[in-house]
Design an enzyme around this catalytic site. Structure first.
Site, short mmCIF file in Angstrom:
data_model
loop_
_atom_site.label_atom_id
_atom_site.label_comp_id
_atom_site.label_asym_id
_atom_site.label_seq_id
_atom_site.Cartn_x
_atom_site.Cartn_y
_atom_site.Cartn_z
N CYS A 75 0.84 -1.20 0.00
CA CYS A 75 0.00 0.00 0.00
C CYS A 75 0.87 1.25 0.00
CB CYS A 75 -0.90 0.04 1.24
SG CYS A 75 -2.10 -1.29 1.38
N ASP A 76 0.31 2.35 -0.50
CA ASP A 76 0.99 3.63 -0.41
C ASP A 76 -0.05 4.74 -0.50
OD1 ASP A 76 3.94 4.75 -0.53
OD2 ASP A 76 2.68 6.07 -1.76
N SER A 77 0.17 5.81 0.24
CA SER A 77 -0.80 6.91 0.28
C SER A 77 -0.15 8.25 -0.01
CB SER A 77 -1.47 6.99 1.66
OG SER A 77 -2.17 5.80 1.97
#
Length: 217
Positions: A75-77
């Site tokens: 995941c990455d935001s």
């Protein structure tokens, strides 16, 4: 089958645990700035694609070393404000500048998700996007919040599940995605690989819904 989270994020781990999934954890060794620089060299990359690119790289990196009995989730935001992409602040001064710009404004929090099944190398991914409206906070509130150090550790320099919660006026979309991992999107990605989210439950649950929750009045 266990879920292997390719991230050291405590918030993502907390989300999964609350949903009945006790993840294995192995942070990736991806050089994120180098990866984004290489992608940008080919042309502009929208924020929603940047987070997916990083999520995929993280998941593939960890999956390359994982066994066949796991599913690897990367995941990455990032926060998008006026077309600019904002990851973690460089330092406290940068966080203060961002909040002066963000207050009273609306941004888009993008979280990329990539799921890899090492056994057959099947993989799927998608991005969760949630609109976030920030409160018109005072200079004193900004200084106090940044002094806690919390904004320095998170994409966009804010949280909704921590000290930053009072400074967010509205969330339009999946709030889990803002925290760092969209549970509805994870369920969809698992389904595309033929896996039910309930297959990953590892925590004890009450035998009868509500049996351990006395909020019936």
């Amino acid at each position: 089958m266990r879920l292997l989270l390719a991230s050291a994020s405590p918030a993502r781990r907390t989300i999964l645990r609350a949903a009945g999934i006790e993840p294995l954890v192995e942070p990736s060794g991806v050089d994120e700035p180098a990866l984004l620089a290489a992608a940008a060299a080919q042309g502009p990359v929208p924020a929603a694609e940047q987070v997916l690119l990083l999520a995929r790289a993280k998941a593939r990196d960890v999956a390359s070393r994982a066994g066949v009995e796991v599913l690897v989730l990367g995941c990455d935001s990032m926060l998008e404000l006026d077309g600019d992409v904002l990851g973690k602040p460089d330092d406290a001064a940068d966080a203060v500048r961002r909040w002066h710009r963000m207050r009273g404004r609306r941004g888009l929090l993008h979280t990329g998700h990539w799921l890899v099944r090492p056994g057959d190398r099947a993989e799927v991914g998608a991005t969760s996007t949630t609109a976030v409206t920030f409160a018109d906070v005072t200079d004193a509130e900004i200084e106090a919040y940044v002094a806690t150090g919390e904004p320095l550790a998170v994409a966009g320099a804010f949280t909704i599940d921590g000290l930053g919660g009072p400074f967010v006026s509205k969330v339009e979309g999946d709030p889990h995605g803002v925290v760092g991992l969209s549970l509805p999107l994870l369920r969809d990605l698992l389904g595309r690989l033929g896996v039910a989210v309930t297959d990953l439950w590892t925590l004890d649950r009450p035998a009868v819904p509500g049996a351990a929750d006395d909020r019936t009045g």
